[in-house]
Design a protein around this motif. Structure first.
Motif, mmCIF file in Angstrom:
data_model
loop_
_atom_site.group_PDB
_atom_site.id
_atom_site.type_symbol
_atom_site.label_atom_id
_atom_site.label_comp_id
_atom_site.label_asym_id
_atom_site.label_seq_id
_atom_site.Cartn_x
_atom_site.Cartn_y
_atom_site.Cartn_z
ATOM 1 N N UNK A 1 3.429 4.785 -9.260
ATOM 2 C CA UNK A 1 3.412 5.971 -10.130
ATOM 3 C C UNK A 1 2.150 6.805 -9.927
ATOM 4 N N UNK A 2 1.021 6.181 -9.565
ATOM 5 C CA UNK A 2 -0.215 6.951 -9.399
ATOM 6 C C UNK A 2 -0.125 7.943 -8.257
ATOM 7 N N UNK A 3 0.751 7.728 -7.294
ATOM 8 C CA UNK A 3 0.865 8.653 -6.169
ATOM 9 C C UNK A 3 1.571 9.947 -6.556
ATOM 10 N N UNK A 4 2.178 9.989 -7.756
ATOM 11 C CA UNK A 4 2.881 11.200 -8.167
ATOM 12 C C UNK A 4 2.227 11.871 -9.377
ATOM 13 N N UNK A 5 1.004 11.478 -9.712
ATOM 14 C CA UNK A 5 0.310 12.079 -10.842
ATOM 15 C C UNK A 5 -0.563 13.253 -10.391
ATOM 16 N N UNK B 1 -8.133 14.280 -2.816
ATOM 17 C CA UNK B 1 -6.723 13.976 -2.552
ATOM 18 C C UNK B 1 -6.462 13.891 -1.056
ATOM 19 N N UNK B 2 -5.723 12.865 -0.659
ATOM 20 C CA UNK B 2 -5.168 12.720 0.689
ATOM 21 C C UNK B 2 -3.729 12.277 0.500
ATOM 22 N N UNK B 3 -2.804 12.919 1.200
ATOM 23 C CA UNK B 3 -1.415 12.498 1.051
ATOM 24 C C UNK B 3 -1.141 11.246 1.884
ATOM 25 N N UNK B 4 0.042 10.689 1.730
ATOM 26 C CA UNK B 4 0.377 9.430 2.404
ATOM 27 C C UNK B 4 0.466 9.562 3.921
ATOM 28 N N UNK B 5 0.611 10.803 4.428
ATOM 29 C CA UNK B 5 0.680 10.988 5.883
ATOM 30 C C UNK B 5 -0.711 11.059 6.503
#
Length: 122
Positions: free
Chosen positions: A4-8, A42-46
């Motif tokens: 859930x933390x990846x979408x906050x 912030x860094x995205x998953x890619x």
């Protein structure tokens, strides 16, 4: 199930950033002894999209961008010159985009801070 933390929402006023202190590589340095701090919030998953705050003391160095970068100057003044000789000066309140492929010189004229959003193409 996703984390859930990846979408906050990432709130720069309360998040704890990844902090990196650096100086331009000596082979790119043209003037001064600039000290830089990047606070990446912030860094995205890619690993190709980033956002944060960058600060630097005065100095001048060569740059070559592989990424697209949106900048918003919050404090200070910079001069950016394309390898063709065309230059731009930006102060607090200015926003601009540096496209991937840009090659030239960054010069921090007075202590500067900027918000950045970076996208690194594949």
């Amino acid at each position: 199930m996703s984390d859930i933390t990846s979408s906050l929402i990432v709130d720069f006023t309360s998040a704890v950033p990844e902090t990196n202190r650096s100086k331009p590589p000596v082979e790119r340095l043209l003037a001064g002894n600039p000290e830089q701090v990047a606070r990446n919030y912030f860094s995205d998953s890619t690993g190709r999209f980033f956002a944060g705050i960058w600060e630097s003391t005065p100095g001048k160095w060569r740059v070559k961008y592989s990424e697209n970068e949106f900048c918003y100057i919050t404090r200070g003044r910079v001069r950016i010159e394309h390898e063709s000789g065309r230059g731009w000066t930006f102060s607090a309140g200015a926003s601009f985009v540096i496209p991937a492929g840009f090659s030239g010189v960054w010069e921090v004229l007075e202590p500067t801070a900027k918000l950045y959003v970076i996208y690194e193409p594949a």
